[in-house]
Design an enzyme around this catalytic site. Structure first.
Site, short mmCIF file in Angstrom:
data_model
loop_
_atom_site.label_atom_id
_atom_site.label_comp_id
_atom_site.label_asym_id
_atom_site.label_seq_id
_atom_site.Cartn_x
_atom_site.Cartn_y
_atom_site.Cartn_z
CB THR A 240 24.90 1.66 8.50
OG1 THR A 240 24.27 1.65 9.75
CG2 THR A 240 26.56 1.19 9.14
CD GLN A 262 24.75 0.10 13.32
OE1 GLN A 262 24.34 -0.82 13.69
NE2 GLN A 262 24.71 0.56 12.21
CG HIS A 265 26.57 -2.52 9.03
ND1 HIS A 265 25.62 -3.58 8.23
CD2 HIS A 265 25.76 -2.44 10.20
CE1 HIS A 265 24.34 -3.67 8.99
NE2 HIS A 265 24.80 -2.92 10.47
CD GLU A 332 21.31 4.05 9.60
OE1 GLU A 332 20.81 3.11 8.89
OE2 GLU A 332 22.77 4.08 9.49
CG HIS A 333 21.11 3.16 14.15
ND1 HIS A 333 21.77 2.99 12.79
CD2 HIS A 333 20.18 2.42 13.59
CE1 HIS A 333 21.54 2.11 11.94
NE2 HIS A 333 20.26 1.84 12.51
CG ASP A 366 20.29 -3.20 13.06
OD1 ASP A 366 19.92 -2.28 12.82
OD2 ASP A 366 21.37 -3.55 13.57
CD GLU A 420 -2.47 33.46 -5.85
OE1 GLU A 420 -2.92 32.78 -7.11
OE2 GLU A 420 -2.06 33.24 -4.91
CG HIS A 425 -7.42 30.83 -11.14
ND1 HIS A 425 -6.45 30.52 -12.08
CD2 HIS A 425 -6.80 29.62 -10.41
CE1 HIS A 425 -5.62 29.88 -12.11
NE2 HIS A 425 -5.93 29.11 -11.05
#
EC number: 1.1.1.23
Length: 441
Positions: A240, A262, A265, A332-333, A366, A420, A425
């Site tokens: 984190t 943080q 964690h 992340e934050h 959170d 192509e 096709h």
């Protein structure tokens, strides 16, 4: 306690060169992949027996059953602290408000008269959700995974969390209580790579899932990489991280508290302050000392996280340069604690989630902002999003053309097929018109 990186004075480099100057944790998923491979294969070939053996090896408890009995969920909810129950219920309520608004509806576009393309949204059939249970217990992660899956309309939801020796091999009772509050009754005592493998292959107890989501350690990330292509995943979540873009108007006590929040964690958690104010940097460093000393998980998490190479105070010439730095970092934050924080936040391009001003700390996100806290890490916010209802939906295009609408565009289809070098096709179009392509109207 925390290092400094001085980027003042010279013009900031562009792209990867700027990213290389910023702190980041070592997180070698490729190396971990080789270690989880035999674990995943054991679960594949031995099913529940392997899960039971690994729970004994990694969690220190011998299970009699991998699946959690229904009465354990009921008991956990009945014995849950009323204050914790009230907090979980409010968190669920707010998360539902936000995620319900993310629902997608089918939309039909008339391309030409007689020719339409409809995009409909279909949930995956079955998901396996993971709630970590190592250093901490995360009932909030149960909410963040289950709510968007439910709001997407997923019919089959299972959740895994590590077995706990302290609770007779069951996941933590608060995890079980959160599952009960959310109406999830299929819960397994399985952790790390073994849980991902269980959902990927299925076992005697657990049917296989189409998708696995949820945060976890490096072993969870490695197992997700191992099964990419076989099952859907949300992301390979790394440690984190928080970045705070702040100027002299920020309160150093707030900034220090948020960095510590943080850091608690994991010893690999990243805490980064980007500021143009040396005075703020000095004040934050000063605030860290008593606040860290008053914290709980100092020696095993907070102190090594703040001192690690992944954490730093980054000095810049101004908020403009700070914006470039945090966009390169892709946190992340990301907290914005500057003058006119709303306007600054609106200019951020790369972040898992942005928290605006002094009264929207990451801790709010959170638990009870209503936003989702399963977010991209390791700079992946430059290309990936956090978990949402959309994560569990698949868009399917439904093409509906009349004979006349096909005839009108047939010559273009044949021309492109031949360009192509895929003549079959074009032949598939010609066959519908006696091998003759009608003239365009």
């Amino acid at each position: 306690m925390i290092s400094r990186i001085d980027l003042r004075g010279d013009a900031l480099p562009e792209g990867p060169a700027l990213r290389d100057l910023l702190p980041r944790a070592d997180f070698d998923v490729a190396a971990a992949l080789e270690k989880v491979r035999p674990i995943c294969e054991a679960v594949h070939h031995r099913g529940d027996a392997a899960l039971i053996d690994f729970a004994e090896q990694f969690d220190g408890v011998r299970l009699t059953s991998v699946r959690v009995p229904a009465d354990a969920l009921t008991k956990a909810l009945a014995e849950l602290d009323p204050a914790v129950r009230a907090a979980l219920e409010e968190s669920i309520r707010r998360a539902r408000l936000v995620h319900r608004a993310q629902r997608r509806t089918a939309h039909t576009t008339q391309v030409v008269p007689g020719g339409t393309v409809t995009e409909k949204w279909v949930p995956v059939d079955r998901v396996g959700l993971y709630a970590p249970g190592g250093r901490s217990v995360y009932p909030s992660s149960v909410i963040m995974n289950v709510v968007p899956a439910q709001e997407a309309g997923v019919e089959s939801i299972a959740l895994a969390s590590p077995a706990q020796a302290e609770f007779d091999g069951l996941p933590h009772p608060t995890i079980l209580a959160a599952c009960a509050l959310l109406g999830v009754d299929e819960v397994y005592a399985a952790g790390g790579a073994t849980a991902v493998a269980m959902f990927a292959h299925g076992t005697e107890s657990c049917p296989p899932a189409n998708m696995v989501t949820g945060p976890g350690n490096i072993w969870v990330a490695a197992a997700k990489r191992y099964y990419t292509g076989k099952i859907g995943i949300d992301a390979e979540a790394g440690p984190t991280e928080i970045a705070v873009l702040a100027d002299a108007t920020a309160d150093p006590a707030h900034v220090a508290a948020d960095l510590i929040s943080q850091a608690e964690h994991d010893p690999l958690a990243a805490a980064v302050l980007v500021t143009d104010s040396v005075e703020l940097a000095d004040a934050v460093e000063k605030e860290l000392v008593p606040q860290v000393a008053a914290s709980k998980h100092v020696d095993d998490r907070i102190a090594p996280a703040l001192a690690g190479r992944q954490s730093a105070i980054v000095l810049v010439d101004g908020v403009e340069e700070g914006l470039r730095v945090v966009d390169a970092y892709g946190a992340e934050h990301l907290e914005i604690q500057t003058a006119d924080a709303t306007a600054v936040a609106a200019r951020v391009r790369n972040a898992g989630a942005v928290f605006v001003g002094p009264w929207a700390p990451v801790s709010l996100g959170d638990y009870a902002a209503g936003s989702n806290h399963v977010l991209p890490t390791g700079g992946c916010a430059c290309h990936s999003s956090g978990l949402s209802v959309q994560s569990f939906l698949r868009g399917i295009h439904i093409v509906d053309y009349t004979r006349e609408a096909l005839a009108d565009v047939a010559h273009h289809v044949v021309t492109l097929a031949e360009a192509e070098d895929l003549p079959a096709h074009g032949a598939a179009i010609k066959a519908r018109f006696d091998w003759k392509v009608p003239e365009s109207k």
